[in-house]
Scaffold this active site. Sequence first.
Site: not given
Ligand code: GLN
Ligand code: ZN
Length: 770
Positions: A31-32, A123, A442, A705
């Site tokens: 499907w995907k 969600k 991050i 994003h």
């Molecule tokens: N350390 C992860 C990253 O930078 C954190 C991802 C997340 O918060 N979903 O990809």
């Molecule tokens: Zn995150």
Amino acid sequence: MLEARRKEKRYMVKAISSNLGYPRLGEKREWKRALERYWNGAISQEELEKETKQIRLQSLKKQQEKGVELIPVGDFSYYDHILDTSLTFGVIPKRFETDQPSLDTYFEIARGRENAVASEMTKWFNTNYHYIVPELKDAAPHLAFNRPLKYYLEAKEELGIDGKPVVVGPITYLKLGKGSEGDFEGLLDQFIPLYTQLIKELEEGGVKWVQIDEPYLATSFPKEELALYKKTYEAIRAAAPEIKIELQTYFESLDYYEDIVKLPVDAIGIDFVHDHGESLEALEKFGFPADKILGVGIINGRNVWRSDLAKQKALLEKIVTLAKAEIIFVQPSNSLLHVPVTKKTEPDLEEVLWNGLSFADEKLDEIVLLTKALNGEETADFAASTNAVAALNASSHRNNNEVQTAIKNLENVTVERDLPFAERIKQQHEWLKLPLLPTTTIGSFPQSPEVRKKRAEWLKGNLSDSDYDTYIKAEIKRWIEIQEDLDIDVLVHGEFERTDMVEYFGQKLAGFKATKFGWVQSYGSRAVRPPLIYGDVAFTEEITVKESVYAQSLTDRPVKGMLTAPVTIINWSFVRDDIPKSEVANQVGLALRTEVEALEANGIRVIQVDEPALREGLPLKESRWKEYLEDAVYSFKLTTTSVKNDTQIHTHMCYSDFDDIIDTISALDADVISIETSRSHGEIISTFEEVTYDKEIGLGVYDIHSPRVPTVEEIQDNIKRALRAIDVKQFWINPDCGLKTRKEPETIAALKDMVKATKEIRAEYQVTEK
Ligand code: GLN
Ligand code: ZN
């Protein structure tokens, strides 16, 4: 005598097997692939329709052959069932409006198009499935077309299946939308006639049973809202008196059981799996109306474990007796959308594990077996299921003495840092020597097509371990240099060795197993393959030390170690159900505690432990939050508190709505937390205006994003806005989340702006050091 009568009564029940929804993906994600080929222009709409129809009919046929009596139809989707509902009722955001909404309009709402951003997705209750949020403000709802009827007729014509159309109920639909907050009842009043029309047409089309899903009934809501259900279902009943309605609830028990079972419908579907025993208690206390059919959700539709059918049969008999039921539906607790299609695609799994599994198809077999047994028909022996479950429980995987002793001794484990934050942070500042407003990221950097290609080659055996290793090291080195050039203060190694932040840990810890085709839909065509946590979780080898230590060897700046925390690992896995989840989380916590200690022993003195899924795993009912959050805090502290005072623990969460869990965030006692914020337009900052948060914190200063590179001014606006609520000495500068999905040039450009923005703001302050 009484006993005998009861017994007699039990077997007089007529049980009917019923399914609530079937996975869309296909056994191997056909499907995907069809959808994505259509989006890429590789196939026409006609071909897409043909291919998806084949998948749909195959799925229906399978259910038919298994002997499921009530087969759901219309649960198929090209993307999402809430978006389907929106289009059924002509709820199309203004920016996508056209005279003739097409399949492309549908996809554009979900995925965006040039000049029109996609609708939000979020969600579906407490699952990992995301739906497209209806935009109800200014909607002009009308019955655009009767989608469930179309699929009912198709199943009937093609396969002779007299299916059960599945419809999302009006109250759940509107509650999940945005823009319904003001005059909810007014909006509902607009939808009731449309729903009555839809159901009436189903009745006229020959439908005997319709399943109307109102999972919202299984949340906690003000009692007055019950009147809305009463009014809605009375109207539907009046308009379509002949059709039989099953009002379906799932994911929790019903706070207002005694009122809900009186609603004017023919059957009420109740979850007897995720109810914490409360559905049974309610049944015991209030009984069940004699004029209705009870839909018993008895097979877990959200995990992958086989049921001990003898046990489930005994439970069913108890339910039948308490309900004094004459007819029941034997069904999964919820739609099987949330589990993979069939374990037949996993022949390589160890036998004891394989035997203990049950995916969608096997769950339907379980339903049919239970139904037959209840009807007193001759049926396969339940011993096979009892033995399979017992064998898995008795296997060495679930009887790791060392782990179990450690769990028993937890009360002797200290889960507090030596010194309180205010004192240990001074020791951290002393060696870290960070500037005011330190910059960091991050964790992940772009997973370029090349990184993915190399990994694929390595997995296929076309690239040796050492060549792969050399490649990963080269990427780490390149990015350490980039970060130094950018003048970032606390560096990361970039996570190039990980496909996924949970899977990677699963591969290195005992008790986990990956599947080959255990895919479940996450959103649209995107599927995830949650690992199975099937045994006691134990540390077996260092997980992240090698990469972190290598990165640290290349620079004088501190490199952050990078781990995924227990609750996120649990929430994104299929977790064994023979022991409480909190115990599994503690096993994970203990294993990660060893990893944290290993990082520290190898000179990594800043360690980030990510808990992005903490917020999304909150139970549906607020009454259960406290326990969940306390358990989460405990497992996090189990992971992180054994380090020295001058080792700095970071954590990261990516969700902006933190109002209700800010105390928990503080209780984690992490020295530094980074949180996603830029999409919440400063809402989160108001949270920090109201509470005093004493630890260090980075509120994401730009949205990762989107590929768009933010300007220095935008970033400065974000920083300044945050600094109105948070002391400059507490504040860190970082993007919203990991940069894994971004491309390299835009990532570097954005980080350059971030550092520039920071330096200019720093210059406005007298103090320059933390
Ligand atoms: N350390 C992860 C990253 O930078 C954190 C991802 C997340 O918060 N979903 O990809
Ligand atoms: Zn995150």
